[in-house]
Design a protein around this motif. Structure first.
Motif, PDB file in Angstrom:
ATOM      1  N   VAL A   1       2.597  -1.240   4.369  1.00 13.16           N
ATOM      2  CA  VAL A   1       2.035   0.086   4.159  1.00 13.16           C
ATOM      3  C   VAL A   1       3.190   1.067   4.314  1.00 13.16           C
ATOM      4  O   VAL A   1       3.799   1.157   5.377  1.00 13.16           O
ATOM      5  CB  VAL A   1       0.909   0.419   5.163  1.00 13.16           C
ATOM      6  N   THR A   2       3.491   1.778   3.240  1.00 11.82           N
ATOM      7  CA  THR A   2       4.601   2.736   3.282  1.00 11.82           C
ATOM      8  C   THR A   2       4.170   3.990   4.030  1.00 11.82           C
ATOM      9  O   THR A   2       2.983   4.176   4.326  1.00 11.82           O
ATOM     10  CB  THR A   2       5.046   3.120   1.855  1.00 11.82           C
ATOM     11  N   GLU A   3       5.125   4.851   4.320  1.00 15.64           N
ATOM     12  CA  GLU A   3       4.814   6.108   5.008  1.00 15.64           C
ATOM     13  C   GLU A   3       3.863   6.957   4.169  1.00 15.64           C
ATOM     14  O   GLU A   3       2.941   7.572   4.700  1.00 15.64           O
ATOM     15  CB  GLU A   3       6.123   6.860   5.282  1.00 15.64           C
ATOM     16  N   VAL A   4       4.057   6.966   2.854  1.00 13.53           N
ATOM     17  CA  VAL A   4       3.150   7.697   1.962  1.00 13.53           C
ATOM     18  C   VAL A   4       1.765   7.040   1.977  1.00 13.53           C
ATOM     19  O   VAL A   4       0.741   7.714   1.931  1.00 13.53           O
ATOM     20  CB  VAL A   4       3.716   7.758   0.523  1.00 13.53           C
ATOM     21  N   GLY A   5       1.735   5.718   2.071  1.00 16.20           N
ATOM     22  CA  GLY A   5       0.460   5.007   2.188  1.00 16.20           C
ATOM     23  C   GLY A   5      -0.309   5.424   3.425  1.00 16.20           C
ATOM     24  O   GLY A   5      -1.519   5.642   3.383  1.00 16.20           O
ATOM     25  N   TRP A   6       0.398   5.550   4.568  1.00 16.00           N
ATOM     26  CA  TRP A   6      -0.258   6.013   5.800  1.00 16.00           C
ATOM     27  C   TRP A   6      -0.783   7.439   5.630  1.00 16.00           C
ATOM     28  O   TRP A   6      -1.846   7.778   6.160  1.00 16.00           O
ATOM     29  CB  TRP A   6       0.691   5.938   6.996  1.00 16.00           C
ATOM     30  N   GLU A   7      -0.067   8.271   4.874  1.00 18.60           N
ATOM     31  CA  GLU A   7      -0.539   9.643   4.622  1.00 18.60           C
ATOM     32  C   GLU A   7      -1.834   9.635   3.812  1.00 18.60           C
ATOM     33  O   GLU A   7      -2.742  10.422   4.080  1.00 18.60           O
ATOM     34  CB  GLU A   7       0.535  10.472   3.898  1.00 18.60           C
TER      35      GLU A   7
ATOM     36  N   PHE B   1       0.872  -1.178   0.000  1.00 19.78           N
ATOM     37  CA  PHE B   1       0.000   0.000   0.000  1.00 19.78           C
ATOM     38  C   PHE B   1       0.906   1.224   0.000  1.00 19.78           C
ATOM     39  O   PHE B   1       1.414   1.631   1.022  1.00 19.78           O
ATOM     40  CB  PHE B   1      -0.914  -0.009   1.231  1.00 19.78           C
ATOM     41  N   SER B   2       1.121   1.770  -1.195  1.00 22.42           N
ATOM     42  CA  SER B   2       2.032   2.902  -1.356  1.00 22.42           C
ATOM     43  C   SER B   2       1.274   4.054  -2.008  1.00 22.42           C
ATOM     44  O   SER B   2       0.046   4.081  -2.010  1.00 22.42           O
ATOM     45  CB  SER B   2       3.220   2.477  -2.208  1.00 22.42           C
ATOM     46  N   ALA B   3       2.014   4.982  -2.598  1.00 19.14           N
ATOM     47  CA  ALA B   3       1.411   6.162  -3.221  1.00 19.14           C
ATOM     48  C   ALA B   3       0.439   5.784  -4.335  1.00 19.14           C
ATOM     49  O   ALA B   3      -0.633   6.394  -4.457  1.00 19.14           O
ATOM     50  CB  ALA B   3       2.505   7.078  -3.762  1.00 19.14           C
ATOM     51  N   GLU B   4       0.783   4.778  -5.144  1.00 16.48           N
ATOM     52  CA  GLU B   4      -0.071   4.412  -6.275  1.00 16.48           C
ATOM     53  C   GLU B   4      -1.431   3.903  -5.804  1.00 16.48           C
ATOM     54  O   GLU B   4      -2.469   4.385  -6.245  1.00 16.48           O
ATOM     55  CB  GLU B   4       0.609   3.338  -7.139  1.00 16.48           C
ATOM     56  N   ILE B   5      -1.427   2.924  -4.920  1.00 15.76           N
ATOM     57  CA  ILE B   5      -2.691   2.375  -4.426  1.00 15.76           C
ATOM     58  C   ILE B   5      -3.415   3.417  -3.580  1.00 15.76           C
ATOM     59  O   ILE B   5      -4.633   3.575  -3.681  1.00 15.76           O
ATOM     60  CB  ILE B   5      -2.462   1.081  -3.618  1.00 15.76           C
ATOM     61  N   GLY B   6      -2.669   4.149  -2.753  1.00 13.23           N
ATOM     62  CA  GLY B   6      -3.274   5.170  -1.908  1.00 13.23           C
ATOM     63  C   GLY B   6      -3.996   6.233  -2.709  1.00 13.23           C
ATOM     64  O   GLY B   6      -5.125   6.615  -2.377  1.00 13.23           O
ATOM     65  N   SER B   7      -3.377   6.708  -3.785  1.00 13.95           N
ATOM     66  CA  SER B   7      -4.022   7.759  -4.585  1.00 13.95           C
ATOM     67  C   SER B   7      -5.242   7.219  -5.321  1.00 13.95           C
ATOM     68  O   SER B   7      -6.271   7.897  -5.397  1.00 13.95           O
ATOM     69  CB  SER B   7      -3.031   8.388  -5.563  1.00 13.95           C
ATOM     70  N   GLU B   8      -5.158   5.997  -5.857  1.00 15.61           N
ATOM     71  CA  GLU B   8      -6.323   5.396  -6.524  1.00 15.61           C
ATOM     72  C   GLU B   8      -7.488   5.212  -5.551  1.00 15.61           C
ATOM     73  O   GLU B   8      -8.635   5.518  -5.874  1.00 15.61           O
ATOM     74  CB  GLU B   8      -5.949   4.047  -7.147  1.00 15.61           C
ATOM     75  N   LEU B   9      -7.179   4.703  -4.371  1.00 12.94           N
ATOM     76  CA  LEU B   9      -8.219   4.497  -3.367  1.00 12.94           C
ATOM     77  C   LEU B   9      -8.815   5.829  -2.931  1.00 12.94           C
ATOM     78  O   LEU B   9     -10.030   5.963  -2.798  1.00 12.94           O
ATOM     79  CB  LEU B   9      -7.657   3.746  -2.158  1.00 12.94           C
ATOM     80  N   TYR B  10      -7.975   6.829  -2.728  1.00 12.49           N
ATOM     81  CA  TYR B  10      -8.464   8.151  -2.327  1.00 12.49           C
ATOM     82  C   TYR B  10      -9.415   8.724  -3.379  1.00 12.49           C
ATOM     83  O   TYR B  10     -10.487   9.234  -3.047  1.00 12.49           O
ATOM     84  CB  TYR B  10      -7.307   9.116  -2.080  1.00 12.49           C
ATOM     85  N   LEU B  11      -9.049   8.628  -4.650  1.00 11.33           N
ATOM     86  CA  LEU B  11      -9.906   9.156  -5.711  1.00 11.33           C
ATOM     87  C   LEU B  11     -11.236   8.417  -5.774  1.00 11.33           C
ATOM     88  O   LEU B  11     -12.289   9.021  -5.966  1.00 11.33           O
ATOM     89  CB  LEU B  11      -9.187   9.085  -7.063  1.00 11.33           C
TER      90      LEU B  11
END
Length: 160
Positions: free
Chosen positions: A44-50, A12-22
């Protein structure tokens, strides 16, 4: 109020996090319940937690509720303040449904009848009737989704 179950996998990094957020940003236009399945997430990366922090903030602003289950890693007190984590799916769903003050499943819009139950398509919001749990296809937008025994809808999509 509708409810969605998101099954996540991998890192769970920036890519998955941004898709899920959208995706959640679209769905939070009306009050909703969101259940996140972390059972196949390896990290879960630090960006994922953000992104999870942003998602939680968005849910609070719009009156939506969010919870997660199945995370095998350590959940720190800081992460626990984002939203509730549960060991299994049943507890998570029970927690979310406690915010709904009716006895019907969260996304069921009409009382039970002999012809089936009514739910909304998770993509186009078309009212659909179903008689049993399982895989379904929306005739309007051709979205594939799964309906469980309680009427929870889980959309088939891959977040990369």
């Amino acid at each position: 109020m509708k409810s969605l179950l998101f099954r996540l996998a991998g890192i769970f990094s920036a890519e998955i996090g941004s898709e899920l957020y959208l995706k959640l940003k679209e769905e939070t236009l009306s009050p909703s319940l969101f259940c996140l399945d972390f059972s196949e997430v390896t990290e879960v990366t630090e960006v994922g937690w953000e992104f999870l922090r942003k998602i939680t903030t968005r849910c609070k602003e719009t009156g939506c509720k969010i919870a997660g289950f199945g995370w095998k890693g350590t959940v720190t007190s800081e992460h626990q303040t984002l939203f509730s984590f549960f060991p299994d799916e049943a507890e998570c769903i029970h927690h979310l449904e406690s915010f709904y003050h009716d006895h019907a499943p969260a996304n069921e819009l009409s009382p039970k009848s002999s012809e089936g139950k009514t739910i909304q398509c998770p993509e186009c919001q078309t009212l659909l009737r179903f008689k049993q749990m399982g895989d379904h296809l929306c005739p309007q937008c051709q979205t594939k989704f799964f309906v469980n025994q309680k009427g929870w809808v889980s959309i088939y999509e891959r977040l990369l």
